[in-house]
Write a protein that holds these residues in place. Structure first.
Motif, PDB file in Angstrom:
ATOM      1  N   VAL A 105      63.502  22.539  15.164  1.00  0.00           N
ATOM      2  CA  VAL A 105      62.562  23.506  15.706  1.00  0.00           C
ATOM      3  C   VAL A 105      61.286  22.773  16.082  1.00  0.00           C
ATOM      4  N   GLN A 106      60.569  23.326  17.047  1.00  0.00           N
ATOM      5  CA  GLN A 106      59.301  22.714  17.463  1.00  0.00           C
ATOM      6  C   GLN A 106      58.359  23.776  18.002  1.00  0.00           C
ATOM      7  N   LEU A 107      57.085  23.396  18.031  1.00  0.00           N
ATOM      8  CA  LEU A 107      56.035  24.235  18.576  1.00  0.00           C
ATOM      9  C   LEU A 107      55.398  23.505  19.744  1.00  0.00           C
ATOM     10  N   GLN A 108      55.217  24.192  20.846  1.00  0.00           N
ATOM     11  CA  GLN A 108      54.629  23.614  22.046  1.00  0.00           C
ATOM     12  C   GLN A 108      53.385  24.396  22.420  1.00  0.00           C
ATOM     13  N   ALA A 109      52.236  23.727  22.304  1.00  0.00           N
ATOM     14  CA  ALA A 109      50.959  24.372  22.626  1.00  0.00           C
ATOM     15  C   ALA A 109      50.548  24.046  24.052  1.00  0.00           C
ATOM     16  N   SER A 110      49.835  24.978  24.661  1.00  0.00           N
ATOM     17  CA  SER A 110      49.333  24.772  26.012  1.00  0.00           C
ATOM     18  C   SER A 110      48.096  25.624  26.226  1.00  0.00           C
ATOM     19  N   GLY A 111      47.369  25.337  27.301  1.00  0.00           N
ATOM     20  CA  GLY A 111      46.245  26.179  27.678  1.00  0.00           C
ATOM     21  C   GLY A 111      44.874  25.589  27.466  1.00  0.00           C
ATOM     22  N   GLY A 112      44.789  24.412  26.890  1.00  0.00           N
ATOM     23  CA  GLY A 112      43.490  23.809  26.690  1.00  0.00           C
ATOM     24  C   GLY A 112      42.887  23.342  28.005  1.00  0.00           C
ATOM     25  N   GLY A 113      41.641  22.891  27.931  1.00  0.00           N
ATOM     26  CA  GLY A 113      40.985  22.391  29.134  1.00  0.00           C
ATOM     27  C   GLY A 113      39.501  22.251  28.944  1.00  0.00           C
ATOM     28  N   LEU A 114      38.826  22.059  30.072  1.00  0.00           N
ATOM     29  CA  LEU A 114      37.372  21.912  30.102  1.00  0.00           C
ATOM     30  C   LEU A 114      36.762  23.187  30.650  1.00  0.00           C
ATOM     31  N   VAL A 115      35.784  23.715  29.943  1.00  0.00           N
ATOM     32  CA  VAL A 115      35.136  24.947  30.361  1.00  0.00           C
ATOM     33  C   VAL A 115      33.662  24.868  30.027  1.00  0.00           C
ATOM     34  N   GLN A 116      32.850  25.566  30.797  1.00  0.00           N
ATOM     35  CA  GLN A 116      31.422  25.604  30.513  1.00  0.00           C
ATOM     36  C   GLN A 116      31.125  26.577  29.377  1.00  0.00           C
ATOM     37  N   ALA A 117      30.020  26.360  28.714  1.00  0.00           N
ATOM     38  CA  ALA A 117      29.596  27.271  27.655  1.00  0.00           C
ATOM     39  C   ALA A 117      29.524  28.701  28.197  1.00  0.00           C
ATOM     40  N   GLY A 118      30.027  29.623  27.391  1.00  0.00           N
ATOM     41  CA  GLY A 118      30.094  31.009  27.830  1.00  0.00           C
ATOM     42  C   GLY A 118      31.399  31.379  28.490  1.00  0.00           C
ATOM     43  N   GLY A 119      32.212  30.386  28.783  1.00  0.00           N
ATOM     44  CA  GLY A 119      33.480  30.625  29.453  1.00  0.00           C
ATOM     45  C   GLY A 119      34.585  31.032  28.500  1.00  0.00           C
ATOM     46  N   SER A 120      35.778  31.143  29.072  1.00  0.00           N
ATOM     47  CA  SER A 120      36.929  31.618  28.307  1.00  0.00           C
ATOM     48  C   SER A 120      38.137  30.713  28.527  1.00  0.00           C
ATOM     49  N   LEU A 121      38.998  30.697  27.530  1.00  0.00           N
ATOM     50  CA  LEU A 121      40.280  30.013  27.617  1.00  0.00           C
ATOM     51  C   LEU A 121      41.295  30.795  26.800  1.00  0.00           C
ATOM     52  N   ARG A 122      42.558  30.667  27.183  1.00  0.00           N
ATOM     53  CA  ARG A 122      43.631  31.280  26.418  1.00  0.00           C
ATOM     54  C   ARG A 122      44.661  30.214  26.066  1.00  0.00           C
ATOM     55  N   LEU A 123      44.874  30.020  24.789  1.00  0.00           N
ATOM     56  CA  LEU A 123      45.866  29.076  24.311  1.00  0.00           C
ATOM     57  C   LEU A 123      47.169  29.803  23.995  1.00  0.00           C
ATOM     58  N   SER A 124      48.268  29.115  24.239  1.00  0.00           N
ATOM     59  CA  SER A 124      49.588  29.651  23.907  1.00  0.00           C
ATOM     60  C   SER A 124      50.338  28.618  23.092  1.00  0.00           C
ATOM     61  N   CYS A 125      51.222  29.084  22.232  1.00  0.00           N
ATOM     62  CA  CYS A 125      52.048  28.186  21.440  1.00  0.00           C
ATOM     63  C   CYS A 125      53.403  28.860  21.234  1.00  0.00           C
ATOM     64  N   ALA A 126      54.429  28.226  21.778  1.00  0.00           N
ATOM     65  CA  ALA A 126      55.769  28.789  21.715  1.00  0.00           C
ATOM     66  C   ALA A 126      56.648  27.989  20.769  1.00  0.00           C
ATOM     67  N   ALA A 127      57.355  28.694  19.917  1.00  0.00           N
ATOM     68  CA  ALA A 127      58.305  28.066  19.010  1.00  0.00           C
ATOM     69  C   ALA A 127      59.687  28.090  19.631  1.00  0.00           C
ATOM     70  N   SER A 128      60.436  27.019  19.441  1.00  0.00           N
ATOM     71  CA  SER A 128      61.782  26.954  19.994  1.00  0.00           C
ATOM     72  C   SER A 128      62.708  26.215  19.036  1.00  0.00           C
ATOM     73  N   GLY A 129      63.995  26.388  19.240  1.00  0.00           N
ATOM     74  CA  GLY A 129      64.985  25.752  18.389  1.00  0.00           C
ATOM     75  C   GLY A 129      65.817  26.797  17.658  1.00  0.00           C
TER      76      GLY A 129
END
Length: 122
Positions: A1-25
């Protein structure tokens, strides 16, 4: 089994991001899922966690700004981050307590994803 994270990045203060992490196996069951972060020179710290039933828990530093959720049908956990601050800059790791097919024990081992970088510029 494994977990795969995604969604990171560079953003300015006050901004938004959404991270996802999917489990598989060969997953039989997933218990608590969570997000941790580690800034340079700092220890890894809990950001938020969520039970299978959807009950969340947050670090005081992110309450009111971050929202954790999960989709049990997709074996995926999300972290919606708004009003980001430079001090949120870190590598974010997801984790999950998971039982593989045939595990047969009441307590599940914890698995970790590979980490995704979040950088918030001032």
């Amino acid at each position: 089994v494994q977990l795969q994270a995604s969604g990171g990045g560079l953003v300015q203060a006050g901004g938004s991001l959404r991270l996802s992490c999917a489990a598989s196996g060969s997953i039989f069951s997933i218990g608590v899922m969570g997000w941790y972060r580690q800034a340079p020179g700092m220890e890894r710290e809990l950001v938020a966690s969520i039970t299978y039933a959807g009950n969340p828990n947050y670090a005081d530093s992110v309450k009111g700004r971050f929202t954790i959720s999960r989709d049990n049908a997709k074996n995926t956990v999300y972290l919606q981050m708004i009003s980001l601050k430079p001090e949120d800059t870190a590598v974010y790791y997801c984790n999950a307590d998971m039982a593989t097919m045939g595990w047969g024990k009441p307590s599940y081992p914890t698995y970790w994803g590979q980490g995704t970088q979040v950088t918030v510029s001032s």
